[in-house]
Enzyme design. Sequence first.
Site, mmCIF file in Angstrom:
data_model
loop_
_atom_site.group_PDB
_atom_site.id
_atom_site.type_symbol
_atom_site.label_atom_id
_atom_site.label_comp_id
_atom_site.label_asym_id
_atom_site.label_seq_id
_atom_site.Cartn_x
_atom_site.Cartn_y
_atom_site.Cartn_z
ATOM 1 N N ASN A 28 0.824 -1.214 0.000
ATOM 2 C CA ASN A 28 0.000 0.000 0.000
ATOM 3 C C ASN A 28 0.854 1.258 0.000
ATOM 4 O OD1 ASN A 28 -2.593 -1.100 -0.083
ATOM 5 N ND2 ASN A 28 -2.686 -1.381 2.125
ATOM 6 N N ASP A 76 -5.618 -3.144 -3.107
ATOM 7 C CA ASP A 76 -6.939 -3.765 -3.298
ATOM 8 C C ASP A 76 -6.898 -4.814 -4.409
ATOM 9 O OD1 ASP A 76 -7.982 -2.215 -1.298
ATOM 10 O OD2 ASP A 76 -9.029 -0.817 -2.626
ATOM 11 N N GLU A 91 -5.836 -7.622 5.497
ATOM 12 C CA GLU A 91 -5.142 -8.596 4.657
ATOM 13 C C GLU A 91 -5.206 -10.008 5.247
ATOM 14 O OE1 GLU A 91 -1.873 -6.643 7.236
ATOM 15 O OE2 GLU A 91 -3.838 -6.161 6.394
#
Length: 245
Positions: free
Chosen positions: A131, A140, A166
């Site tokens: 991220n 995503d 996650e």
Amino acid sequence: MVRIFGKTLAVAALSVVASLLISFAFVPMLGGKVAGAGLVMTIACPIAVSIPASLLHFWQAERLRLANSALARTRDDLAEAYTRLQHQARRDALTGLLNRAAFLADLDARSRAGVHGGLLFLDVDHFKSVNDRFGHATGDAALNVIGTVLASLSRENDLAGRLGGEEFAVFLHEASPERMLAHSQTIREAVEAIDLDTPAGTRIALGVSIGAFHCAPRFDPAEALAASDRNLYRAKSAGRNTVVA
């Protein structure tokens, strides 16, 4: 409307025929004769009565039929929408897997049914760095493709869900310890082989750490999850991208 007029004319014709049969059968018996004005009335009266009455009846019947058809379509649409909402309420919007509540509910149901199997607790390795380096859209995309992998490797009665962030979980229905370990390695290798690139063309290396725990019949879901979570922590401590059971 053409069908209504057709039915109305048919009823009028039958009414005239019935009127004539009755008149010719009974009037002579009473000493009369069906002719002239009497014959006209025998024909005109059933037409005058049957046509408006039949039109009203068939028109109302058609309206009722159309209303019932519309009601049936609405009922079917509502049933379909309810089924769709039920499905969506149980699914994680990003991955399509079971959401946390649905997975835990189904896991509890398997426990109460006396089912045994393998419970896998998965965590995507170094996901925060994905991220941070490539953006949340790429993160995503990684979660989505991992969800696809888990779903594709699951058998009909297995459970696969995203518990949050996650973290994922899989319950292998009636799996032996050997199958549990083999399936865990299959998942790990499949995630490691995922070919995910950033918009700039940089390949993103993905891996998962997996904690596995074999559940006996009538297992306690909370204890099983805690045990698999402990094994997941051991897998992380052992260097990640590995399986600990």
